[in-house]
Design an enzyme around this catalytic site. Structure first.
Site, PDB file in Angstrom:
ATOM      1  N   LEU A 274       0.944  -1.105   0.058  1.00  0.00           N
ATOM      2  CA  LEU A 274       0.177  -0.046   0.079  1.00  0.00           C
ATOM      3  C   LEU A 274       0.934   1.314   0.164  1.00  0.00           C
ATOM      4  O   LEU A 274       0.619   2.307  -0.521  1.00  0.00           O
ATOM      5  CB  LEU A 274      -1.022   0.047   1.247  1.00  0.00           C
ATOM      6  CG  LEU A 274      -2.003   1.127   0.944  1.00  0.00           C
ATOM      7  CD1 LEU A 274      -3.174   0.432   0.145  1.00  0.00           C
ATOM      8  CD2 LEU A 274      -2.669   1.434   2.464  1.00  0.00           C
ATOM      9  N   HIS A 275       1.928   1.377   0.789  1.00  0.00           N
ATOM     10  CA  HIS A 275       2.736   2.429   0.646  1.00  0.00           C
ATOM     11  C   HIS A 275       3.417   2.717  -0.399  1.00  0.00           C
ATOM     12  O   HIS A 275       4.096   3.961  -0.622  1.00  0.00           O
ATOM     13  CB  HIS A 275       3.520   2.695   2.038  1.00  0.00           C
ATOM     14  CG  HIS A 275       4.820   1.625   1.925  1.00  0.00           C
ATOM     15  ND1 HIS A 275       5.772   1.629   2.685  1.00  0.00           N
ATOM     16  CD2 HIS A 275       5.174   0.664   1.096  1.00  0.00           C
ATOM     17  CE1 HIS A 275       6.512   0.663   2.471  1.00  0.00           C
ATOM     18  NE2 HIS A 275       6.224  -0.169   1.428  1.00  0.00           N
TER      19      HIS A 275
END
Length: 367
Positions: A274-275
C-alpha cells in the site's frame, strides 16, 4: 497563541541560545543531556558519510570476509582490492560505527552491529541499491520541487511511473530485491498472527512468493495463492517450486490496479504494497480487496508505518523521501490506513503489535 505554541517558542529560544548551550555542557546535571543532543545533531550532519562507510563494507564484502575469521589490515587490503592505507581507514571508520572491531593483537573482526547486520541479509541487499537513492537525493530540493520520480530510483522501480505489465527482464531486479528483503517482514508478521485459523489465503502483490513460502511453513494446512503481474508470477512459480511449496500455491496473473481480484479466499494479505502507491490507486486496491473477500473475510496489511512510536525516522524521514524518489506512494500512519479501510467498508479494524515495529506494523480488518 495557544499553550503549545508558547511552550515550543520558549523551548526553542532557550535551546538555540549559545550561552545556554555552553552552560548546559558545563553543569554536571545537564551535561549528559547536552552531550546526547550534540551527538544527535552531529549524526544528522554526518549521516551520509556513515551510510557511505556501510556501502563500502557491503560492496567490498568486508563483513562477509571478517565473518570467516579475524584478519590483519594487510589481509583485508588484499581481499578487498584496496591499498593497505585505504583498508585501514575503512576498518577504523567501520569500527567507529560498531561494524568492525579491533582485537588486542591488532587483527580485525566483526563488530556487534556488523554481526547483527549479517544476520539480516535483506539489509545488505537494500544498501546495495542505495546508490540510486543517493543519486536522486544529491539535490533534495530539486526532487521536492518536481514532485518526485524522474530519477534513478524510479527507473529501477519502473512500475512506479509506468504501471505496465513488464516483461521478465524488467521485473527481475525489483522482484529479486523484494524477495531478499522479505524475511525482515515475514518473521515479524508470522510471529504476530496465527495464519492457521484460515482456510485459503491470497497474497496480493506477493512478488516472487517469499512471504507466501514463509506462511506455508507456518501453516501447513492453509491453501495459498498469489496475485501479481504475469511476468512476476512466472518468477513466483519458479521460486515456490524451488522452496518445495509449489504444489500448494496457485498463481494468478494480473494488475491489482486494473483487474478484479480472484474470490474465494477468507484471508487476503497486503505486505509492503500500500505505501508504494498514491492515495487514489491505494483506495482502488482496498476496494478491490473488500469486494473479493467473503463476509467476515479478513485483510491483513503489513508494512512500515509513519508515526510509529519509537520508529518515527523510518516512516516520514526514510520512506518519505525514498517513496518520493521512487515516484509513487507515501508512508501512512496506522490511523490513516484505518480511515481508508473504513471508508471502503471494512469494519473491526485493529492494530496487531509486532516485535519490531521499525520494520513492520500490522493492520487487521474484517469485511
Amino acid at each position: 497563541m495557544n499553550w503549545q505554541e508558547r511552550w515550543t517558542g520558549w523551548r526553542n529560544r532557550i535551546l538555540s541560545d549559545p550561552g545556554f548551550q555552553h552552560w548546559a555542557a558545563r553543569l554536571w546535571m545537564t551535561r549528559p543531556v547536552a552531550r546526547m543532543r550534540a551527538r544527535r545533531i552531529f549524526d544528522l550532519v554526518a549521516g551520509f558519510a556513515y551510510s557511505q562507510v556501510l556501502d563500502a563494507c557491503i560492496r567490498s564484502r568486508l563483513l562477509d570476509r571478517l565473518a570467516e575469521g579475524p584478519m590483519t589490515s594487510r589481509a583485508v587490503a588484499a581481499a578487498t582490492d584496496l591499498p593497505e592505507a585505504g583498508a585501514e581507514r575503512l576498518l577504523r571508520a567501520a569500527a567507529a560505527l560498531r561494524l568492525t572491531e579491533r582485537l588486542d593483537d591488532g587483527r580485525w573482526t566483526l563488530g556487534s552491529d556488523g554481526a547483527a547486520l549479517r544476520g539480516n541479509g535483506g539489509i545488505a541487499d537494500m544498501v546495495a541499491h542505495h546508490h540510486l537513492l543517493y543519486a536522486d537525493l544529491a539535490d533534495p530540493l530539486a526532487l521536492l520541487r518536481r514532485g518526485g520520480g524522474g530519477g534513478a530510483l524510479a527507473r529501477y522501480w519502473h512500475y512506479a511511473e509506468d504501471v505496465g505489465q513488464g516483461d521478465g527482464d524488467q521485473v527481475a531486479p525489483y522482484s529479486a530485491l523484494m524477495a531478499a528483503s522479505q524475511p525482515l517482514i515475514a518473521k515479524q508478521v508470522i510471529d504476530a498472527y496465527r495464519f492457521s485459523r484460515h482456510r485459503r489465503m491470497l497474497d496480493v502483490g506477493g512478488g516472487q512468493g517469499a512471504f507466501l513460502c514463509a506462511v506455508a511453513a507456518a501453516a501447513p494446512a492453509l491453501e495459498l495463492a498469489l496475485f501479481d503481474l504475469p511476468a512476476v508470477g512466472v518468477r513466483a512459480r519458479q521460486a515456490c517450486d524451488s522452496a518445495g511449496c509449489g504444489d500448494r500455491v496457485t498463481i494468478h496473473g494480473g494488475s491489482f490496479l486494473a483487474d478484479p481480484l480472484p474470490q474465494g479466499y477468507d484471508l487476503i494479505t497486503l505486505v509492503r504494497v500500500l505505501h508504494d502507491h498514491d492515495d487514489d490507486p491505494a483506495m482502488f486496491l482496498l476496494r478491490s480487496i473488500h469486494a473479493a473477500l467473503p463476509p467476515a473475510g479478513r485483510l491483513l496489511l503489513a508494512e512500515p508505518m509513519a508515526r510509529t512510536r519509537g520508529a518515527e525516522p523510518a516512516g516520514d524521514a526514510y520512506f518519505g523521501l525514498y517513496l518520493l524518489a521512487m515516484g509513487s506512494g507515501r508512508p501512512r500512519s496506522f490511523e490513516e490506513i484505518a480511515g481508508m479501510a473504513k471508508a471502503v467498508g471494512f469494519r473491526r479494524i485493529r492494530r496487531i503489535r509486532t516485535a519490531m515495529p521499525l520494520t513492520t506494523s500490522i493492520l487487521l480488518a474484517e469485511r
